[in-house]
Design a protein around this motif. Sequence first.
Motif, PDB file in Angstrom:
ATOM      1  N   PHE A 110      42.115  47.883  25.777  1.00  0.00           N
ATOM      2  CA  PHE A 110      40.739  47.010  25.740  1.00  0.00           C
ATOM      3  C   PHE A 110      40.405  46.439  24.340  1.00  0.00           C
ATOM      4  O   PHE A 110      40.193  45.481  24.126  1.00  0.00           O
ATOM      5  CB  PHE A 110      39.798  47.862  26.529  1.00  0.00           C
ATOM      6  CG  PHE A 110      38.395  47.187  26.705  1.00  0.00           C
ATOM      7  CD1 PHE A 110      37.356  47.705  25.848  1.00  0.00           C
ATOM      8  CD2 PHE A 110      38.034  46.307  27.530  1.00  0.00           C
ATOM      9  CE1 PHE A 110      35.933  47.183  25.813  1.00  0.00           C
ATOM     10  CE2 PHE A 110      36.946  45.588  27.576  1.00  0.00           C
ATOM     11  CZ  PHE A 110      35.745  46.079  26.804  1.00  0.00           C
ATOM     12  N   MET A 140      42.404  43.950  22.735  1.00  0.00           N
ATOM     13  CA  MET A 140      41.993  42.615  23.485  1.00  0.00           C
ATOM     14  C   MET A 140      40.798  42.034  22.874  1.00  0.00           C
ATOM     15  O   MET A 140      40.708  40.907  22.292  1.00  0.00           O
ATOM     16  CB  MET A 140      41.655  42.523  24.939  1.00  0.00           C
ATOM     17  CG  MET A 140      42.719  42.370  25.925  1.00  0.00           C
ATOM     18  SD  MET A 140      42.420  42.171  27.446  1.00  0.00           S
ATOM     19  CE  MET A 140      43.039  43.581  27.961  1.00  0.00           C
ATOM     20  N   VAL A 141      39.610  42.912  22.381  1.00  0.00           N
ATOM     21  CA  VAL A 141      38.335  42.543  21.973  1.00  0.00           C
ATOM     22  C   VAL A 141      38.733  42.143  20.553  1.00  0.00           C
ATOM     23  O   VAL A 141      38.218  41.239  20.034  1.00  0.00           O
ATOM     24  CB  VAL A 141      37.467  44.024  21.766  1.00  0.00           C
ATOM     25  CG1 VAL A 141      36.235  43.766  21.053  1.00  0.00           C
ATOM     26  CG2 VAL A 141      37.106  43.912  23.428  1.00  0.00           C
ATOM     27  N   ARG A 152      41.568  41.310  19.170  1.00  0.00           N
ATOM     28  CA  ARG A 152      42.269  40.045  18.986  1.00  0.00           C
ATOM     29  C   ARG A 152      41.451  38.740  19.264  1.00  0.00           C
ATOM     30  O   ARG A 152      41.703  37.783  18.676  1.00  0.00           O
ATOM     31  CB  ARG A 152      43.211  39.992  20.004  1.00  0.00           C
ATOM     32  CG  ARG A 152      44.500  39.061  19.889  1.00  0.00           C
ATOM     33  CD  ARG A 152      45.644  39.126  21.100  1.00  0.00           C
ATOM     34  NE  ARG A 152      46.568  38.474  20.677  1.00  0.00           N
ATOM     35  CZ  ARG A 152      47.604  37.965  21.544  1.00  0.00           C
ATOM     36  NH1 ARG A 152      47.520  38.280  22.624  1.00  0.00           N
ATOM     37  NH2 ARG A 152      48.529  37.375  21.077  1.00  0.00           N
ATOM     38  N   LYS A 153      40.403  38.953  19.935  1.00  0.00           N
ATOM     39  CA  LYS A 153      39.406  37.768  20.231  1.00  0.00           C
ATOM     40  C   LYS A 153      38.619  37.434  19.126  1.00  0.00           C
ATOM     41  O   LYS A 153      38.460  36.400  18.644  1.00  0.00           O
ATOM     42  CB  LYS A 153      38.780  37.917  21.426  1.00  0.00           C
ATOM     43  CG  LYS A 153      37.959  36.869  22.028  1.00  0.00           C
ATOM     44  CD  LYS A 153      38.460  35.645  22.770  1.00  0.00           C
ATOM     45  CE  LYS A 153      37.554  34.496  23.056  1.00  0.00           C
ATOM     46  NZ  LYS A 153      38.198  33.580  23.482  1.00  0.00           N
ATOM     47  N   GLU A 212      46.156  40.797  13.117  1.00  0.00           N
ATOM     48  CA  GLU A 212      47.256  40.487  12.248  1.00  0.00           C
ATOM     49  C   GLU A 212      47.787  41.608  11.459  1.00  0.00           C
ATOM     50  O   GLU A 212      48.697  42.124  11.541  1.00  0.00           O
ATOM     51  CB  GLU A 212      47.329  39.160  11.755  1.00  0.00           C
ATOM     52  CG  GLU A 212      47.362  38.028  12.732  1.00  0.00           C
ATOM     53  CD  GLU A 212      48.541  37.933  13.655  1.00  0.00           C
ATOM     54  OE1 GLU A 212      49.489  38.427  13.253  1.00  0.00           O
ATOM     55  OE2 GLU A 212      48.317  37.819  14.600  1.00  0.00           O
TER      56      GLU A 212
END
Lengths: 191, 682
Positions: free
Chosen positions: A87, A90-91, A93-94, A101
């Motif tokens: 989770f 995902m957060v 990455r967004k 990276e």
Amino acid sequence: MADFILLMISAILVNNILLARFLGNCPFVGVSRSMDTATGMGLAVIFVLTLAGMITWMVHTYLLIPLNIEYLRTIAFILVIAALVQFVEMVVRKTAPDLYEALGIYLPLITTNCAVLGVAIINIEDGYDLITSIFFSFASAAGFALALVLMAGIRERFALVDIPKPFEGTAIGLVTAGLIALAFSGFAGLV
Amino acid sequence: MLAGMLAIGGIGIVAALVLGISSKIFYVEVDPLIQEIADTLPGANCGACGFAGCSSCAKAIAKGKAQPDACLSGGPDVALSIATILGVSIEVKEPDIARLGCWYNIEEADTKFTYDGVRDCRAAMMLFSGSKVCDIGCLTLGTCVNACPFGALSMGEDGLPRVNESLCTGCGTCEQICPKGIIRLTSETRRIQHVYTTDECTSPCQRACPAGIDIPEYIHQITVGNYTQALKTIRESNPMPLTCGRVCPHPCEDNCRLSLQDDAVNINHLKRFVSDREMHAPERIGVYKAAPTGKRVAIIGGGPAGLSAAYYLARLGHSPTIFEAMPKLGGMLRYGIPEYRLPKATLDWEIEGILNMGVEVKTNTAMGKDFTIEGLKEEGFDAIFLGTGAWDSRGLGVEGEDLEGVLPGTHFLIDRGLEKDTPVGEKVAVIGGGNTAIDAARTCWRLGAKEVTVLYRRSRKEMPANDIEIEEAGKEGVLFHYLAAPTRLIGKNGKLAQLEYIEMELGEPDESGRRRPVPKEGSEKIIDVDNIIAAIGQFPVTDFLEKDGVSVTRRNTIEVVDEQTGRTNLEGVFAGGDAVTGASIAVAALGAGRRAARSINQYLGGEEVAVPDNAVTAHSDLPTVEELVSVAHSDRVKMPELSVDERAMNFNEVERGLSEEMAQGESDRCLRCGLICYRKEG
């Protein structure tokens, strides 16, 4: 209140999850090469650990104990932590792609990080209640982040000094970690 | 039990739901290209590429920050798939392979001491640089074997590391870890441009060869029967083994260590043996050719220097064009060496092989008349090589030189090369002592002259021609007058009838170190002659070069900044061969062409044009051996040749070539020398 402050000092300095209890080495050595990634990683770990501490405590108290399946503690915790880390990934990455990276492989590695599982289990073992667990988790993660930032600060300067060939890279990192741990052991008996 | 399973299952389902919903909320657009590349990568996250994980590597490749072949563990297959995805053609770079540069283990080489206390080469290095006397010898403790991350190295039974070429990825770990630099990465491309350095193992023959052929290696390959590889090894340094195998005066054999006790190994004829085999085989042997670079190089002169430069530039991927003033290529090889030494058919076959590499040719095109250096640069040539040779001859400087029947040596042989009619009378005198004079003399004998005499102003010892040539000329009946020099040519009705010469004696040495001949007063003699051929030296013609701005020395040769690189004073213009050194031997020109190709390649690649600081030169101080120990005596094989009767009145090739049995026997004699090692008995 005073108890909480003492608990936090204990978790951050005296029983530092990384330098005293020696949990969570992998991201420590892997991500501490530059300050930016170290701070990013530290914040990520704080977020994950606090949430994980809270949720695992709740799972333990409201699911495992009533059903008498405390022996499944390890599996249940790992499941929760893994989902949580996914989770968080995902957060991150967004919201912060550059950080994502930079952290690279080390972000999902928090899943298997024994520091997270370690703190979750210490919460149970030491019998903390929910609020204490949350504080303790937060403080442990902060200690981890502190150690990480300290290490990054030192390692950034390694690029400028003359390190003997056999020591370059991880070797000198581990030696430095040991020396910092030694320094931190000076806090023993503080609390 | 059931409660447990349900509980865990419940947690799992809740987690999956949360993740599923959040993945929709926190959806990130992924570039499908990056996704595709990431799927092709092995996904091992080993970090060998230098990136943190396969996804970062994929991102870098998609952005163009990394090459399609960045994944080391994926290998060429993954590189090819990625290149296909990106839509680029991957120029298959020739893979580097590790190669050991030492052939003698601890038992065979000379050692200073024996000590079993170290288990690692790096540790052994700290103990007086290891137990071997030779500074460069492999210590055989296997550090490289342990270090190889791909398991491509293993310890052979002979105690030396063995490379498994199919597993080697050319990562270079072994090269970095070897404390002596014995095991190195190599490839055909690297070896073509290789210049020997003082920190690698070389043998005396290898260093003596002006082209730098790896002689012990190719002789070893002949011994094990791998003739194809032997030829490939030769072609890495010399593109014309058929020619050299017939005409080379073999400086290598003069430095052969076996000659300390027996006759030298017949290195040159072994070279001819393997190259003859290829000529008679149905197919030519293929060599590696790099991908085209698009750079064009103009090669002025199609002799051995120009052909060699063109060959290697083509192999390196450039596009050479040869500009040749004569009707055919070959230079002095065609227009100076007679048919019975080097058949034209053989030369043509060899030149065809060179041109097959991708060389364009323009014959009957002379510099100065048909083009200039400036003109070439404007036409789009990125670099120029000058290999114009030494075609000028000198007159005798005596009275009567303008009589009919006086032939300058080079013109005589050039006419033979042009396949013109060159009749000679019954009595011919050849003035000179070099190979040109002998070539002219033996040619005249085959053209029907009854009496051929060679006049040389010094003695037999000082004669520069190849010993074998002088011997064969003697067998064919050529007479030699030593210590004789012409003074006057006497004619009758405008035609040459007699030659007056004076006897000489040797006085003090001149600048070349040879004793200067001094005429003996009053000892003139007269002989009847129908023709005189003056073969007293060849010199480069440089006036058309000077007009273009090329710097020329006092001796009328092209001036180069240094002979190892061949750079001239003009930007992008290089030179080599006879035009730079003065008249010399073919193999020197071939070597100069290869080194010029190396320099031009560096120049075109934007690198500094240079040879390594520790390159081997004639003045290098290298350890050597003064005397052979424990080597059995052996006789040198004799090259079969036509008998004198069989040679008369024809130009058939005199030397017939070694048989396989003879070649095997001869290659067995080779001691596979290192700097100080050699094959001992027992």
